[in-house]
Design an enzyme around this catalytic site. Structure first.
Site, PDB file in Angstrom:
ATOM      1  N   HIS A 270      70.132  31.370  51.906  1.00 41.25           N
ATOM      2  CA  HIS A 270      71.341  31.382  51.088  1.00 41.25           C
ATOM      3  C   HIS A 270      72.526  30.814  51.869  1.00 41.25           C
ATOM      4  O   HIS A 270      73.316  30.041  51.325  1.00 41.25           O
ATOM      5  CB  HIS A 270      71.635  32.806  50.616  1.00 41.25           C
ATOM      6  CG  HIS A 270      70.631  33.301  49.636  1.00 41.25           C
ATOM      7  ND1 HIS A 270      70.882  33.405  48.289  1.00 41.25           N
ATOM      8  CD2 HIS A 270      69.350  33.713  49.802  1.00 41.25           C
ATOM      9  CE1 HIS A 270      69.812  33.850  47.669  1.00 41.25           C
ATOM     10  NE2 HIS A 270      68.863  34.049  48.569  1.00 41.25           N
TER      11      HIS A 270
ATOM     12  N   ASP B 170      77.570  33.490  45.786  1.00 43.09           N
ATOM     13  CA  ASP B 170      76.112  33.417  45.695  1.00 43.09           C
ATOM     14  C   ASP B 170      75.676  34.247  44.496  1.00 43.09           C
ATOM     15  O   ASP B 170      76.343  35.205  44.111  1.00 43.09           O
ATOM     16  CB  ASP B 170      75.533  33.994  46.996  1.00 43.09           C
ATOM     17  CG  ASP B 170      74.038  33.842  47.102  1.00 43.09           C
ATOM     18  OD1 ASP B 170      73.317  34.587  46.404  1.00 43.09           O
ATOM     19  OD2 ASP B 170      73.585  32.999  47.900  1.00 43.09           O
TER      20      ASP B 170
END
Length: 183
Positions: A18, A123
Site C-alpha cells: 500500500h 488508502d
C-alpha cells in the site's frame, strides 16, 4: 516571488504494498504537475514487522523533490489485534490515528507557507480519515492500491450479493468449467 504549491496529503495503510503503490502515484503526480507537492503520513505497523519498519525509516530519510514524509505518532497502548476479527482490529488501529491526522492537518492548514492543502488521498483501508478531511472542508479521494481487474472482481461480487441477492458462500464449492473445456 515564492512559489505556491497545491499540496495533497496521502494516507497509505501501513503495509508495504500500500505504501509503495501510494508512493509511485505521488511521484507520477508531482512529476506531471510542477505546482503540486505531496505530504505522505506514515503509520508504524501495528505488529512488529521489521521489513516494513525499515522501509518506512528509509522513506522518512529520502529526499524526493516536492514529496515529504511525516511519521504519525502512535498511542502508547495501540488497540489489540483480535485474531477472530483481524480486519476490524486493523481498521481500529488505523482509525486510532485520526486524532493525529487532524492535529497535523490543522497545523498545515493554519501555517502560512508556500503550501496550500487542497485534498486528502486516503488508502481504501483508511476511509475513516475522510471524516477528518470533511472537518476541514477538504475534498477527499480514495486510492485503491490494487489493479483495476481486482476492483472489477470486487464490484462484481458486490453486485451479485446486493443486487441479485446471491449467497456468495454457495459459490465456494461450485462446479466450474475449466479454461481448456471452454476452448
Amino acid at each position: 516571488m515564492e512559489n505556491t504549491f497545491a499540496e495533497l496529503v496521502f494516507i497509505p495503510a501501513p503495509a508495504v504494498g500500500h505504501i509503495m503503490s501510494a508512493m509511485e502515484m505521488a511521484k507520477v503526480l508531482v512529476n506531471r504537475h510542477q505546482s503540486l507537492s505531496v505530504t505522505v503520513f506514515l503509520m508504524n505497523p501495528p505488529l512488529s514487522m521489521l521489513a516494513l519498519s525499515t522501509y518506512i525509516e528509509s522513506l522518512a530519510k529520502k529526499a524526493i523533490e516536492r514529496i515529504r514524509f511525516i511519521k504519525l505518532p502512535q498511542d502508547q497502548t495501540p488497540p489489540k489485534l483480535d485474531s477472530k476479527a483481524p480486519l476490524m482490529s486493523f481498521y481500529e488501529f488505523i482509525n486510532s490515528h485520526c486524532k493525529y491526522v487532524k492535529n497535523i492537518l490543522e497545523e498545515m492548514i493554519n501555517q502560512s507557507s508556500s503550501r496550500r492543502v487542497v485534498g486528502l488521498v486516503a488508502d481504501w483501508f483508511c476511509t475513516g480519515m475522510i471524516d477528518v478531511a470533511n472537518e476541514f472542508n477538504l475534498p477527499s479521494y480514495v486510492y485503491f492500491t490494487s489493479s483495476a481487474a481486482f476492483l472489477g472482481f470486487k464490484l462484481h461480487f458486490e453486485t451479485l450479493y446486493v443486487d441479485q441477492k446471491q449467497d456468495l458462500l454457495e459459490l465456494a464449492n461450485s462446479e466450474s468449467e475449466s479454461y481448456s473445456e471452454l476452448c
